[in-house]
Design an enzyme around this catalytic site. Structure first.
Site, PDB file in Angstrom:
ATOM      1  N   ASP A  38      40.983  48.169  40.191  1.00 16.42           N
ATOM      2  CA  ASP A  38      40.974  46.710  40.308  1.00 16.42           C
ATOM      3  C   ASP A  38      41.478  46.263  41.689  1.00 16.42           C
ATOM      4  O   ASP A  38      42.284  46.958  42.313  1.00 16.42           O
ATOM      5  CB  ASP A  38      41.866  46.119  39.197  1.00 16.42           C
ATOM      6  CG  ASP A  38      41.582  44.648  38.960  1.00 16.42           C
ATOM      7  OD1 ASP A  38      40.572  44.131  39.478  1.00 16.42           O
ATOM      8  OD2 ASP A  38      42.381  44.006  38.246  1.00 16.42           O
ATOM      9  N   GLY A  39      41.002  45.108  42.118  1.00 15.41           N
ATOM     10  CA  GLY A  39      41.515  44.504  43.356  1.00 15.41           C
ATOM     11  C   GLY A  39      40.525  44.511  44.517  1.00 15.41           C
ATOM     12  O   GLY A  39      40.904  44.155  45.638  1.00 15.41           O
ATOM     13  N   ASN A  40      39.280  44.863  44.238  1.00 13.84           N
ATOM     14  CA  ASN A  40      38.288  44.893  45.330  1.00 13.84           C
ATOM     15  C   ASN A  40      38.074  43.513  45.943  1.00 13.84           C
ATOM     16  O   ASN A  40      37.978  43.363  47.166  1.00 13.84           O
ATOM     17  CB  ASN A  40      36.941  45.391  44.805  1.00 13.84           C
ATOM     18  CG  ASN A  40      36.988  46.829  44.357  1.00 13.84           C
ATOM     19  OD1 ASN A  40      37.955  47.530  44.631  1.00 13.84           O
ATOM     20  ND2 ASN A  40      35.944  47.281  43.669  1.00 13.84           N
ATOM     21  N   HIS A  55      33.896  45.840  47.058  1.00 18.95           N
ATOM     22  CA  HIS A  55      33.278  46.813  46.149  1.00 18.95           C
ATOM     23  C   HIS A  55      32.751  48.014  46.935  1.00 18.95           C
ATOM     24  O   HIS A  55      32.852  49.164  46.505  1.00 18.95           O
ATOM     25  CB  HIS A  55      32.146  46.166  45.348  1.00 18.95           C
ATOM     26  CG  HIS A  55      32.610  45.058  44.445  1.00 18.95           C
ATOM     27  ND1 HIS A  55      33.716  45.189  43.633  1.00 18.95           N
ATOM     28  CD2 HIS A  55      32.138  43.802  44.237  1.00 18.95           C
ATOM     29  CE1 HIS A  55      33.892  44.050  42.958  1.00 18.95           C
ATOM     30  NE2 HIS A  55      32.960  43.200  43.312  1.00 18.95           N
ATOM     31  N   TRP A  87      29.872  40.715  33.352  1.00 18.83           N
ATOM     32  CA  TRP A  87      28.595  40.004  33.509  1.00 18.83           C
ATOM     33  C   TRP A  87      28.821  38.521  33.771  1.00 18.83           C
ATOM     34  O   TRP A  87      27.911  37.822  34.209  1.00 18.83           O
ATOM     35  CB  TRP A  87      27.723  40.166  32.259  1.00 18.83           C
ATOM     36  CG  TRP A  87      27.311  41.582  31.983  1.00 18.83           C
ATOM     37  CD1 TRP A  87      27.830  42.407  31.021  1.00 18.83           C
ATOM     38  CD2 TRP A  87      26.312  42.351  32.668  1.00 18.83           C
ATOM     39  NE1 TRP A  87      27.215  43.640  31.064  1.00 18.83           N
ATOM     40  CE2 TRP A  87      26.272  43.633  32.067  1.00 18.83           C
ATOM     41  CE3 TRP A  87      25.434  42.091  33.735  1.00 18.83           C
ATOM     42  CZ2 TRP A  87      25.412  44.649  32.489  1.00 18.83           C
ATOM     43  CZ3 TRP A  87      24.566  43.112  34.155  1.00 18.83           C
ATOM     44  CH2 TRP A  87      24.570  44.365  33.534  1.00 18.83           C
ATOM     45  N   LEU A 149      35.526  69.422  37.130  1.00 15.58           N
ATOM     46  CA  LEU A 149      35.939  68.065  36.762  1.00 15.58           C
ATOM     47  C   LEU A 149      34.787  67.254  36.152  1.00 15.58           C
ATOM     48  O   LEU A 149      33.674  67.268  36.668  1.00 15.58           O
ATOM     49  CB  LEU A 149      36.422  67.337  38.025  1.00 15.58           C
ATOM     50  CG  LEU A 149      36.708  65.847  37.867  1.00 15.58           C
ATOM     51  CD1 LEU A 149      38.050  65.615  37.173  1.00 15.58           C
ATOM     52  CD2 LEU A 149      36.696  65.138  39.222  1.00 15.58           C
ATOM     53  N   ARG A 212      47.619  44.715  32.555  1.00 13.43           N
ATOM     54  CA  ARG A 212      46.876  44.512  31.306  1.00 13.43           C
ATOM     55  C   ARG A 212      45.758  45.542  31.220  1.00 13.43           C
ATOM     56  O   ARG A 212      45.448  46.221  32.204  1.00 13.43           O
ATOM     57  CB  ARG A 212      46.308  43.091  31.230  1.00 13.43           C
ATOM     58  CG  ARG A 212      45.430  42.690  32.391  1.00 13.43           C
ATOM     59  CD  ARG A 212      44.784  41.311  32.187  1.00 13.43           C
ATOM     60  NE  ARG A 212      44.135  40.867  33.396  1.00 13.43           N
ATOM     61  CZ  ARG A 212      44.670  40.011  34.285  1.00 13.43           C
ATOM     62  NH1 ARG A 212      45.863  39.504  34.079  1.00 13.43           N
ATOM     63  NH2 ARG A 212      43.998  39.678  35.369  1.00 13.43           N
ATOM     64  N   SER A 214      42.532  44.788  29.946  1.00 13.21           N
ATOM     65  CA  SER A 214      41.192  44.218  30.145  1.00 13.21           C
ATOM     66  C   SER A 214      40.121  44.957  29.334  1.00 13.21           C
ATOM     67  O   SER A 214      39.081  45.353  29.872  1.00 13.21           O
ATOM     68  CB  SER A 214      40.831  44.184  31.639  1.00 13.21           C
ATOM     69  OG  SER A 214      41.803  43.486  32.369  1.00 13.21           O
TER      70      SER A 214
HETATM   71  C1  IPE Z   1      38.830  45.231  34.791  1.00 13.36           C
HETATM   72  O1  IPE Z   1      39.055  44.415  35.886  1.00 13.36           O
HETATM   73  C2  IPE Z   1      37.471  45.841  34.863  1.00 13.36           C
HETATM   74  C3  IPE Z   1      37.260  46.809  35.929  1.00 13.36           C
HETATM   75  C4  IPE Z   1      38.128  47.204  36.798  1.00 13.36           C
HETATM   76  C5  IPE Z   1      35.944  47.363  35.980  1.00 13.36           C
HETATM   77  P1  IPE Z   1      38.798  42.845  35.845  1.00 13.36           P
HETATM   78  O2  IPE Z   1      39.074  42.355  37.204  1.00 13.36           O
HETATM   79  O3  IPE Z   1      37.476  42.551  35.259  1.00 13.36           O
HETATM   80  O4  IPE Z   1      39.912  42.363  34.814  1.00 13.36           O
HETATM   81  P2  IPE Z   1      40.559  40.952  34.577  1.00 13.36           P
HETATM   82  O5  IPE Z   1      39.442  39.963  34.433  1.00 13.36           O
HETATM   83  O6  IPE Z   1      41.411  40.645  35.751  1.00 13.36           O
HETATM   84  O7  IPE Z   1      41.366  41.116  33.339  1.00 13.36           O
HETATM   85  C1  IPE Z   2      37.479  45.559  40.418  1.00 14.24           C
HETATM   86  O1  IPE Z   2      37.774  44.656  41.431  1.00 14.24           O
HETATM   87  C2  IPE Z   2      36.017  45.896  40.349  1.00 14.24           C
HETATM   88  C3  IPE Z   2      35.291  45.308  39.208  1.00 14.24           C
HETATM   89  C4  IPE Z   2      35.821  44.643  38.234  1.00 14.24           C
HETATM   90  C5  IPE Z   2      33.870  45.506  39.177  1.00 14.24           C
HETATM   91  P1  IPE Z   2      37.655  43.098  41.224  1.00 14.24           P
HETATM   92  O2  IPE Z   2      36.300  42.669  41.633  1.00 14.24           O
HETATM   93  O3  IPE Z   2      38.046  42.717  39.846  1.00 14.24           O
HETATM   94  O4  IPE Z   2      38.717  42.568  42.266  1.00 14.24           O
HETATM   95  P2  IPE Z   2      39.715  41.363  42.073  1.00 14.24           P
HETATM   96  O5  IPE Z   2      40.488  41.627  40.822  1.00 14.24           O
HETATM   97  O6  IPE Z   2      38.883  40.124  41.964  1.00 14.24           O
HETATM   98  O7  IPE Z   2      40.568  41.392  43.291  1.00 14.24           O
HETATM   99 MG    MG Z   3      39.812  42.261  39.018  1.00 17.74          MG
END
Ligand code: IPE
Ligand code: IPE
Ligand code: MG
Length: 259
Positions: A38-40, A55, A87, A149, A212, A214
């Protein structure tokens, strides 16, 4: 626009990293590691770049993490790449993410084959664009005889939907006399989940400071060790994975018992 960025040269680990790997291997390595990458988006925002740049950068980290996990002797690495809820995002972002498997595997598949990695996927295949599914299925097919792996992509995966589907199948098998209600137990129920061939994750990592799940592996994570970091996924380095494993090795897993 970001396709011009290269994925980088063949992975070589520095001697300090190699020493750390050897040190960690003296103690049990988690067999199944799951990561909520998460966090891209925030990584890109910090740099005034479009979210999709995050991403793309994140994809390079998938490669580094996979190679290190393989070196460490981790048996399975499940990467949450796209949730059933993702989505809801803008169409252009979803389309970009759905192109990444082709780009990633297009460049990286020979290296996975060479390194004995097996590619697998959990998640709902039928809603994926055909080109995305083709890329994944090609990788699964070309790596199926490998026994190193397991690199398992959770793509269009959602745990609640998975559980409901498992319940439906259980009911169906019960109705058709394939399963006796009295025989149903935790192991049998697990065998109806998309993760049936995997042991439950030993270690769950989530980046980006969100604490969390998610909708990720709600059943399977019942007794996993959790490690959260504020680091955004594109900044996640080899040292962060090694740190998570070091912390894991210091944890006492009791599974409800006493030591
Ligand atoms: C969870 O991250 C899904 C993935 C990393 C693929 P999200 O960015 O979708 O989660 P929420 O919306 O912050 O809970
Ligand atoms: C996780 O990064 C990748 C996916 C859920 C596909 P995010 O796109 O959720 O990045 P943030 O949470 O918005 O920073
Ligand atoms: Mg996210």
């Amino acid at each position: 626009m970001f396709n011009k960025f290269r994925l980088g040269k063949k992975q070589e680990h520095s001697s300090t990293l190699r020493d750390k790997i050897e040190e960690l291997k003296k103690q049990p390595i988690p067999e199944h590691v799951a990561i909520i990458m998460d966090g891209n988006g925030r990584w890109a925002k910090k740099r005034a770049l479009p979210r999709v740049a995050g991403h793309h950068e994140g994809m390079k980290v998938v490669r580094k993490t996979t190679m290190l996990a393989n070196k460490l002797g981790i048996k399975a690495l499940t990467l949450y790449a796209f949730s059933t809820e993702n989505w809801k995002r803008p169409k252009n972002e979803v389309e970009y993410i759905m192109r990444l498997p082709e780009e990633f595997l297009g460049t990286f598949l020979p290296e996975l084959v060479e390194n004995n990695v097996q590619v697998k996927m959990i998640g709902y295949k039928n809603q994926l664009p055909v080109h995305t599914l083709h890329a994944i299925e090609k990788a699964i097919e070309e790596t199926k005889d490998n026994n190193g792996l397991v690199l398992n992509f959770a793509l269009n995966y959602g745990s609640r939907a998975e559980i409901i589907d498992a319940v439906k199948q259980v009911l169906n098998d019960s109705k058709n006399g394939i399963l006796n209600e009295t025989d149903l137990n935790e192991d049998i129920f697990s065998s109806y989940l998309m993760t049936s061939e995997f042991k439950d994750p030993d270690l769950l990592i989530r980046t980006s400071g969100e604490i969390r799940l998610s909708n990720f592996m709600l059943w399977q994570l019942a007794y996993s060790e959790f490690w959260f970091t504020d680091v955004l996924w594109p900044d996640f380095s080899e040292n962060h994975l090694l740190e998570a494993i070091e912390v894991f090795q210091k944890r006492q897993r009791r599974f409800g018992g006493i030591l």
